[in-house]
Design a protein around this motif. Structure first.
Motif, PDB file in Angstrom:
ATOM      1  N   SER A 273     -36.726 -30.378 -11.743  1.00 52.37           N
ATOM      2  CA  SER A 273     -35.570 -29.500 -11.912  1.00 52.37           C
ATOM      3  C   SER A 273     -35.928 -28.247 -12.702  1.00 52.37           C
ATOM      4  O   SER A 273     -35.240 -27.241 -12.609  1.00 52.37           O
ATOM      5  CB  SER A 273     -34.424 -30.254 -12.595  1.00 52.37           C
ATOM      6  N   ASP A 274     -37.015 -28.290 -13.471  1.00 52.63           N
ATOM      7  CA  ASP A 274     -37.365 -27.117 -14.262  1.00 52.63           C
ATOM      8  C   ASP A 274     -38.809 -27.202 -14.740  1.00 52.63           C
ATOM      9  O   ASP A 274     -39.361 -28.291 -14.899  1.00 52.63           O
ATOM     10  CB  ASP A 274     -36.429 -27.021 -15.476  1.00 52.63           C
ATOM     11  N   ALA A 275     -39.399 -26.043 -14.962  1.00 54.35           N
ATOM     12  CA  ALA A 275     -40.707 -25.934 -15.616  1.00 54.35           C
ATOM     13  C   ALA A 275     -40.645 -24.675 -16.459  1.00 54.35           C
ATOM     14  O   ALA A 275     -40.336 -23.603 -15.949  1.00 54.35           O
ATOM     15  CB  ALA A 275     -41.834 -25.853 -14.591  1.00 54.35           C
ATOM     16  N   LYS A 276     -40.893 -24.827 -17.763  1.00 47.08           N
ATOM     17  CA  LYS A 276     -40.767 -23.701 -18.684  1.00 47.08           C
ATOM     18  C   LYS A 276     -42.030 -23.546 -19.502  1.00 47.08           C
ATOM     19  O   LYS A 276     -42.569 -24.523 -20.003  1.00 47.08           O
ATOM     20  CB  LYS A 276     -39.620 -23.963 -19.677  1.00 47.08           C
ATOM     21  N   GLY A 277     -42.461 -22.301 -19.658  1.00 49.39           N
ATOM     22  CA  GLY A 277     -43.566 -21.999 -20.554  1.00 49.39           C
ATOM     23  C   GLY A 277     -43.047 -21.849 -21.972  1.00 49.39           C
ATOM     24  O   GLY A 277     -41.878 -21.523 -22.186  1.00 49.39           O
ATOM     25  N   SER A 278     -43.923 -22.087 -22.963  1.00 52.10           N
ATOM     26  CA  SER A 278     -43.505 -21.993 -24.360  1.00 52.10           C
ATOM     27  C   SER A 278     -43.290 -20.549 -24.785  1.00 52.10           C
ATOM     28  O   SER A 278     -42.693 -20.281 -25.813  1.00 52.10           O
ATOM     29  CB  SER A 278     -44.533 -22.662 -25.278  1.00 52.10           C
ATOM     30  N   CYS A 279     -43.791 -19.607 -23.994  1.00 50.83           N
ATOM     31  CA  CYS A 279     -43.518 -18.199 -24.281  1.00 50.83           C
ATOM     32  C   CYS A 279     -43.573 -17.436 -22.968  1.00 50.83           C
ATOM     33  O   CYS A 279     -44.007 -17.981 -21.948  1.00 50.83           O
ATOM     34  CB  CYS A 279     -44.514 -17.619 -25.292  1.00 50.83           C
ATOM     35  N   GLY A 280     -43.162 -16.179 -23.004  1.00 47.29           N
ATOM     36  CA  GLY A 280     -43.130 -15.358 -21.797  1.00 47.29           C
ATOM     37  C   GLY A 280     -44.510 -15.109 -21.212  1.00 47.29           C
ATOM     38  O   GLY A 280     -44.634 -14.713 -20.057  1.00 47.29           O
ATOM     39  N   CYS A 281     -45.558 -15.384 -22.004  1.00 44.56           N
ATOM     40  CA  CYS A 281     -46.929 -15.148 -21.539  1.00 44.56           C
ATOM     41  C   CYS A 281     -47.400 -16.250 -20.590  1.00 44.56           C
ATOM     42  O   CYS A 281     -48.424 -16.122 -19.948  1.00 44.56           O
ATOM     43  CB  CYS A 281     -47.877 -15.064 -22.729  1.00 44.56           C
ATOM     44  N   THR A 282     -46.643 -17.345 -20.539  1.00 45.13           N
ATOM     45  CA  THR A 282     -47.042 -18.492 -19.727  1.00 45.13           C
ATOM     46  C   THR A 282     -45.956 -18.734 -18.684  1.00 45.13           C
ATOM     47  O   THR A 282     -44.873 -19.192 -19.029  1.00 45.13           O
ATOM     48  CB  THR A 282     -47.208 -19.740 -20.617  1.00 45.13           C
ATOM     49  N   VAL A 283     -46.254 -18.398 -17.432  1.00 39.37           N
ATOM     50  CA  VAL A 283     -45.230 -18.486 -16.390  1.00 39.37           C
ATOM     51  C   VAL A 283     -45.619 -19.548 -15.364  1.00 39.37           C
ATOM     52  O   VAL A 283     -46.608 -19.395 -14.653  1.00 39.37           O
ATOM     53  CB  VAL A 283     -45.036 -17.121 -15.689  1.00 39.37           C
ATOM     54  N   PRO A 284     -44.858 -20.658 -15.301  1.00 34.51           N
ATOM     55  CA  PRO A 284     -45.157 -21.699 -14.315  1.00 34.51           C
ATOM     56  C   PRO A 284     -44.381 -21.508 -13.010  1.00 34.51           C
ATOM     57  O   PRO A 284     -43.269 -20.998 -13.012  1.00 34.51           O
ATOM     58  CB  PRO A 284     -44.706 -22.984 -15.010  1.00 34.51           C
ATOM     59  N   GLU A 285     -45.016 -21.902 -11.916  1.00 30.50           N
ATOM     60  CA  GLU A 285     -44.340 -21.990 -10.622  1.00 30.50           C
ATOM     61  C   GLU A 285     -44.385 -23.448 -10.223  1.00 30.50           C
ATOM     62  O   GLU A 285     -45.412 -24.093 -10.366  1.00 30.50           O
ATOM     63  CB  GLU A 285     -45.105 -21.199  -9.559  1.00 30.50           C
TER      64      GLU A 285
END
Length: 129
Positions: free
Chosen positions: A50-62
């Motif tokens: 349902s979701d994948a989130k990086g700990s900061c904007g520098c880490t973007v998961p797909e």
């Protein structure tokens, strides 16, 4: 008494990542560093992320939006862009799915070094005797 309904109320399944962490080693500032984490649905029900989130904007998961059938594999693609960060960095990607527990945390590490551009502004001092 209000009943709290968890996000994923459907059948639970399990997933297994080929690796839970990745070290990029030394990378330069302002670069894009892709890493693909492969996983397998090891449970008996379709896996729904349902979701994948990086700990900061520098880490973007797909992540895959469609259910992953039991026994099938999928990929989480992560792009780490350190920007002007320097030295040792550890970032996390939190995946939320119909698993128990609901979240799985992947880690990426890197030693970020200033690139060529960062040093061009200041020439090294020359000492003349």
């Amino acid at each position: 008494n209000a009943t709290v309904i968890p996000e994923n109320t459907g059948p639970k399944t399990s997933l297994q990542f080929a690796e839970m962490a990745h070290n990029f080693g030394s990378i330069e500032q302002n670069t894009k560093n892709p890493k693909t984490f492969t996983f397998t649905n090891t449970g008996e029900n379709p896996l729904i992320i349902s979701d994948a989130k990086g700990s900061c904007g520098c880490t973007v998961p797909e992540y895959p939006r469609q259910p992953i059938a039991p026994g099938e594999t999928g990929e989480i693609k992560v792009v780490y862009s350190p920007g002007t960060q320097v030295n040792q960095q550890t970032k996390t990607v939190t995946i939320t799915a119909n698993t128990e527990p609901a979240t799985t945390v992947l880690r990426i590490k890197a030693n970020v070094t200033p690139g060529e551009d960062a040093t061009s502004g200041s020439a090294p001092l020359e000492i003349t005797q």
